[in-house]
Each structure stands twice: as structure tokens, then as C-alpha cells.
Write an enzyme that holds these catalytic residues in place. Structure first.
Site, PDB file in Angstrom:
ATOM      1  N   GLU A 159      90.136  96.459  81.396  1.00  0.00           N
ATOM      2  CA  GLU A 159      89.209  97.232  80.587  1.00  0.00           C
ATOM      3  C   GLU A 159      88.463  96.232  79.734  1.00  0.00           C
ATOM      4  O   GLU A 159      89.056  95.544  78.910  1.00  0.00           O
ATOM      5  CB  GLU A 159      90.013  98.205  79.735  1.00  0.00           C
ATOM      6  CG  GLU A 159      89.222  99.403  79.301  1.00  0.00           C
ATOM      7  CD  GLU A 159      89.456  99.655  77.859  1.00  0.00           C
ATOM      8  OE1 GLU A 159      90.555 100.036  77.481  1.00  0.00           O
ATOM      9  OE2 GLU A 159      88.501  99.421  77.094  1.00  0.00           O
TER      10      GLU A 159
ATOM     11  N   CYS B 276      85.117  98.042  71.964  1.00  0.00           N
ATOM     12  CA  CYS B 276      84.323  97.888  73.187  1.00  0.00           C
ATOM     13  C   CYS B 276      83.441  99.114  73.387  1.00  0.00           C
ATOM     14  O   CYS B 276      82.432  99.058  74.065  1.00  0.00           O
ATOM     15  CB  CYS B 276      85.233  97.661  74.385  1.00  0.00           C
ATOM     16  SG  CYS B 276      86.421  98.957  74.601  1.00  0.00           S
TER      17      CYS B 276
HETATM   18  C1  UN1 Z   1      88.400  98.694  72.917  1.00  0.00           C
HETATM   19  O1  UN1 Z   1      87.714  98.667  71.922  1.00  0.00           O
HETATM   20  O2  UN1 Z   1      88.875  97.614  73.369  1.00  0.00           O
HETATM   21  O3  UN1 Z   1      87.114 105.152  72.332  1.00  0.00           O
HETATM   22  C2  UN1 Z   1      88.709  99.923  73.680  1.00  0.00           C
HETATM   23  C3  UN1 Z   1      87.362 104.160  71.640  1.00  0.00           C
HETATM   24  C4  UN1 Z   1      88.544 103.296  71.980  1.00  0.00           C
HETATM   25  C5  UN1 Z   1      88.060 101.955  72.426  1.00  0.00           C
HETATM   26  C6  UN1 Z   1      89.146 101.070  72.858  1.00  0.00           C
HETATM   27  N1  UN1 Z   1      89.363 103.929  72.966  1.00  0.00           N
HETATM   28  O4  UN1 Z   1      86.686 103.863  70.677  1.00  0.00           O
END
Ligand code: UN1
Length: 510
Positions: free
Chosen positions: A265, A299
Site C-alpha cells: 500500500e 497517503c
Molecule cells: C496511510 O496514510 O499510509 O483513510 C494509509 C485514511 C487512512 C490512510 C492510511 N486509512 O486516511
């Protein structure tokens, strides 16, 4: 009153000193140490971290591989029970966890508490999904006299490599998924948040998860990765972090004899598209939250806001006004919205980006940092106007929001530009025209689309999260198919008419 006591408790917990060290079968290992400081002031000593060396890495591999045989056959119900117990322990220790993650990761109080909540949700959700999916063999139809069943097993030793921006939620999320599916785990936390990770591991062990089944290797990522991921006993890798590192891992795994499962991810270049029918108050509120919450270090965060020309000036003025209201400072203070970024290197990277945009774009607004931020790794929320998405090459991981104007009739170009950039994580749509909403979401190659709301904080089990293209491999975390990729399937076909049962089957084979 409640807030006051929350604040007092946080202050008390801030006195605590922590330790992290490689844990092999639950035993702390010795090695080279470093001191961990808070990014909020770079001088508060939080504790010491012992880094995993070659022998700790080998020991983790030996032990996790040896434990797999038994763990593979541990009934799903029991694995699920361990995770439910883990959820309860994490919940009971939510204040200590949050306090540590605020000081070590620079997370705001709200973010840190939400993170514990998310970690608890992951444990409970994967426990439930594992029981549903793997609890009973799946019976398949077959010709008369033949019985077909589909069985699930863990893949083997899983390396879980997690990021510093969610040191509790993603760290525990990866581990709980791998364990629920029947793998043994070697957990490698981000170096910046090793103390928080260590505390999570201790709680998971306390919850009954056998220490042999969950090994822990804090330390320097590249060094550990090189040794760990070149070992043929690694059967799978769960990774959250940058696209560049995911590619490195992929290349390294390709030299192993088997094709190893990689669940990655990675980053995003996330866009929100607002047309002239958008409700401006809604849009501004959602854009501010999506871009600046967690100091933009998600992210999923919003990076580029596309504004249709006729609302652009008004929305930019409103965004600037809203940015002035943001409270930046010591993340231990409940009233603070935005804490530091993770370290000085992050500040340097963001500064470099803004400097370059002063040349080829327009920096519209940058908040003045208050004096209390001087000693820490802070970066002021910034608003920049670009002329094209091509001005952004890689993911900008911090509190910087870009805007781009587009004219009526240019929507198709905007959509095609978003697809061309190759990332595909989150996307926001702000419009009150159903046709426009449908037109956009059907065309964009993006994992999570949010309409007339903010684009962060996907809820476990409700909004399965993950992207495509440069943003990751899928499957989606917190979704019903996530565990499948952590497991292998065995089809068991039995001739149920064989005379005399197994003895007859055996003699026929002979
Ligand atoms: C990350 O920032 O590495 O929806 C992923 C969201 C989180 C993001 C996680 N699940 O903001």
C-alpha cells in the site's frame, strides 16, 4: 472537565521512559542503541531503541519458521480469540498508547486516539473475517461419489513492514491480518516509531499470541530489509510506505526462488475536483481536513484541488481564511490541530518543494509558525497555485495543498490527467450534479472515491481502503477480501465411495 483530565493524564504519561529492542521468542536482544527524541522539540528523550543486527534477524527467521507448523494448524477460532483479547488490551491501554504515539510520532491527540480505535477495529474485524472465511472448509459440488473441499492455510512466515505515519493502526493492522490468516510474523516497524511499535507488540504477546509466532525487529530499514527479504523462508510481505520502497522490495523478492506474495500500500497524488455547483462551505471544510489533518502525512491526504474557474477566487479566499484558523503547535495539547512532521529531513524536502514552486508556480499563502514551533520539526501549512498537474512529479508528503483552475468544458482533460499521473489512491468530488459525479467516478482509476465529504480516515469494515497503479497492489485493508491474499488454498478431493475407507484408498494407491 473531561478534556482537562485527559490533558492531565497525558502530562503524567509523558514522564514515562520507554525501551525497544528486538524480541526473539519474547526475549529482548542486545545490540547497538540509539536515543529516540520527540519531533515536537527534538530534545525530549523518549527512550532507547536497540537495533536488530544480523544474528537477531537470523534468529527471528529461524523461530518464526519453526513456529509455523503448529500455528498453521491452530484452529481459526483460537487465532480469532487471541486477536479479540489483543483488541481488548489495546483498548484498555489506549491512553498510554496515544501518549507515546503523540510524542514519538508527533500525532495530534485526536489522531492518536483515533489510531488506537482503528487498531482495535482491525483486530476485531480480521478475527471475524477469518472465522467467516476460513472457519469451515468450503464444500464444492462434484460428481457423485466424490467430495471436494477448499481449505485455507497461512502462507508461512510473513514480513510486516510498516510506516511511521500510522505507528499503531497500520502496524497492528498488518500483523493482525497476517496472524488471522495463519501466518507467523516478523514485524519490522518504521525506525522513527519503534517505541510505539514495541509497546503494541508487548500488548499482543500479553493477549496470548505466542511469542514464537510474532517476532519483532526494530532498526534500520534498508539493513534489515536486505537480509530479511533475501531469505527463502519469507513467504509473504505486507508493506505500507513509499512507491519507491515498494519497488525496491519487489525487485529484491524477485531474486528468491519462489514467487513471494507482496501486498503493498503506497503513495498517492490525490485530487479533489470541485465544479461550480459545489457547496463552497462544504468544499472548504472538506479540503482543509483532507489536506492538513495529520500535517498532511497520510497517503490518503488531498494534494491537488481542481476548482472550476467561476468559483476559484471565492474558494481560494475561503481556504486562506480557514487556514488562518488552524492551530499548530505542541501535539500534546488537545487544542492543537497540526503537530510537527516526522523529522528534519521531511521539513527539508517540503521546503525544497516550495522553493521550486516559487519559480514555476505561485505560493498563495503560508501560515506563520508560532514561536513554540521553533525547536521542533514543523512545517507551515501552505497553499500553492499550479497551472498543471505535471508540475508535481512525486508524492508531496506534508501540509501543502495545491490548487489548479479548470474551465467549463475541460473536465474530461482533468479526468484524463488524473489517470495519466499513474497514482490511484483517493479522489474527492464536490458537486451537486449527479451526472457529473457519475461521470467522474466511473472514469477515474482510483481506489477510494469520496463524494461531498472529506477524503481521509477510511473506517475499517465500512470503507475498505487501498489503491491501484502506483498506489499499491490491493487487496483493500479493512475489507472482506484482504485476508485472502495472506493465505493459500488447498483443494481436497476425496473419493468417498472407496470400499473400506482410507485403507482401501491406500491399497489402491500402492
Ligand atoms: C496511510 O496514510 O499510509 O483513510 C494509509 C485514511 C487512512 C490512510 C492510511 N486509512 O486516511
Amino acid at each position: 472537565l473531561q478534556l482537562q483530565s485527559l490533558q492531565q493524564e497525558l502530562e503524567m504519561l509523558a514522564q514515562h521512559r520507554w525501551q525497544a529492542a528486538p524480541l526473539i521468542n519474547g526475549q529482548a536482544q542486545s545490540g547497538v542503541k540509539y536515543v529516540s527524541y520527540s519531533p515536537a522539540n527534538r530534545k525530549t528523550r523518549l527512550g532507547e531503541v536497540t537495533m536488530a543486527d544480523h544474528s537477531a534477524i537470523q534468529a527471528a527467521l529461524d523461530s518464526a519458521a519453526a513456529a509455523y507448523g503448529e500455528w498453521r494448524l491452530c484452529p481459526v477460532k483460537k487465532r480469532a480469540l487471541y486477536l479479540q483479547q489483543a483488541a481488548e488490551l489495546l483498548e484498555n491501554h489506549h491512553m498510554e498508547l496515544a501518549s507515546l504515539c503523540i510524542r514519538e510520532g508527533g500525532r495530534s491527540v485526536k489522531d492518536a486516539l483515533n489510531e488506537v480505535r482503528e487498531a482495535v477495529d482491525f483486530c476485531r474485524y480480521y478475527a471475524a473475517i477469518a472465522e467467516d472465511t476460513f472457519g469451515q472448509p468450503i464444500l464444492l459440488p462434484g460428481p457423485a461419489g466424490e467430495q471436494n473441499r477448499l481449505l485455507h492455510y497461512g502462507r508461512g512466515v510473513f514480513a510486516c513492514i510498516s510506516p511511521w505515519n500510522f505507528p499503531i493502526a497500520i502496524f497492528v493492522g498488518q500483523i493482525s491480518a497476517a496472524l488471522a490468516a495463519g501466518n507467523t510474523v516478523i514485524a519490522k516497524p518504521a525506525q522513527q516509531t519503534s517505541l510505539t511499535a514495541m509497546f503494541c507488540i508487548q500488548l499482543l504477546h500479553q493477549a496470548g499470541i505466542p511469542t514464537q509466532v510474532l517476532q519483532f525487529l526494530p532498526g534500520e530499514g534498508a539493513t534489515i530489509g536486505k537480509i530479511l527479504l533475501s531469505d527463502p523462508r519469507i513467504a509473504g510481505v505486507a508493506f505500507t510506505g513509499s512507491t519507491a520502497t515498494a519497488n525496491l522490495i519487489n525487485r529484491q523478492l524477485s531474486s528468491l526462488p519462489a514467487i513471494v506474495a507482496l501486498i503493498a500500500e503506497t503513495g498517492g497524488q490525490n485530487v479533489m475536483i470541485a465544479d461550480s455547483s459545489a457547496h463552497c462551505e462544504q468544499l472548504v471544510q472538506d479540503a482543509i481536513v483532507s489536506a492538513f489533518n495529520s500535517a498532511g502525512q497520510r497517503c490518503s491526504a488531498l494534494r491537488v484541488l481542481y476548482l472550476q474557474q467561476d468559483i476559484a477566487d471565492k474558494v481560494i479566499a475561503m481556504l486562506t481564511g480557514a487556514m488562518k484558523q488552524l492551530v499548530i503547535g505542541d501535539p500534546n495539547d488537545y487544542a492543537v490541530d497540526i503537530g510537527p512532521v516526522i523529522d528534519q529531513q521531511a521539513v527539508d524536502r517540503l521546503e525544497k518543494h516550495v522553493r521550486a514552486r516559487r519559480e514555476d508556480a505561485e505560493v498563495l499563502y503560508q501560515i506563520n509558525l508560532p514561536a513554540c514551533c521553533a525547536a521542533g520539526s514543523f512545517f507551515p501549512p501552505t497553499l500553492i497555485e499550479l497551472t498543471s498537474l505535471n508540475q508535481l512529479e512525486e508524492e508531496i508528503f506534508g501540509p501543502i495543498l495545491h490548487v489548479i483552475r479548470y474551465r467549463e468544458g475541460e473536465l474530461q482533460q482533468v479526468i484524463e490527467g488524473v489517470n495519466r499521473c499513474g497514482y490511484g489512491l483517493t479522489l474527492g468530488i464536490q458537486s451537486r450534479i449527479q451526472q457529473t459525479i457519475d461521470r467522474i467516478h466511473r472514469q477515474v482509476k482510483v481506489g477510494n472515491v469520496y463524494v461531498n465529504r472529506n477524503m481521509i480516515g477510511a473506517v475499517v469494515g465500512v470503507q475498505p481502503f487501498g489503491g491501484m497503479g502506483l498506489s499499491g497492489t490491493g487487496p483493500k485493508a479493512g475489507g472482506p477480501s484482504y485476508l485472502q491474499r495472506f493465505s493459500v488454498e488447498q483443494t481436497l478431493t476425496v473419493n468417498s465411495t472407496a470400499i473400506g475407507g482410507n485403507v482401501a484408498l491406500l491399497s489402491r494407491q500402492l
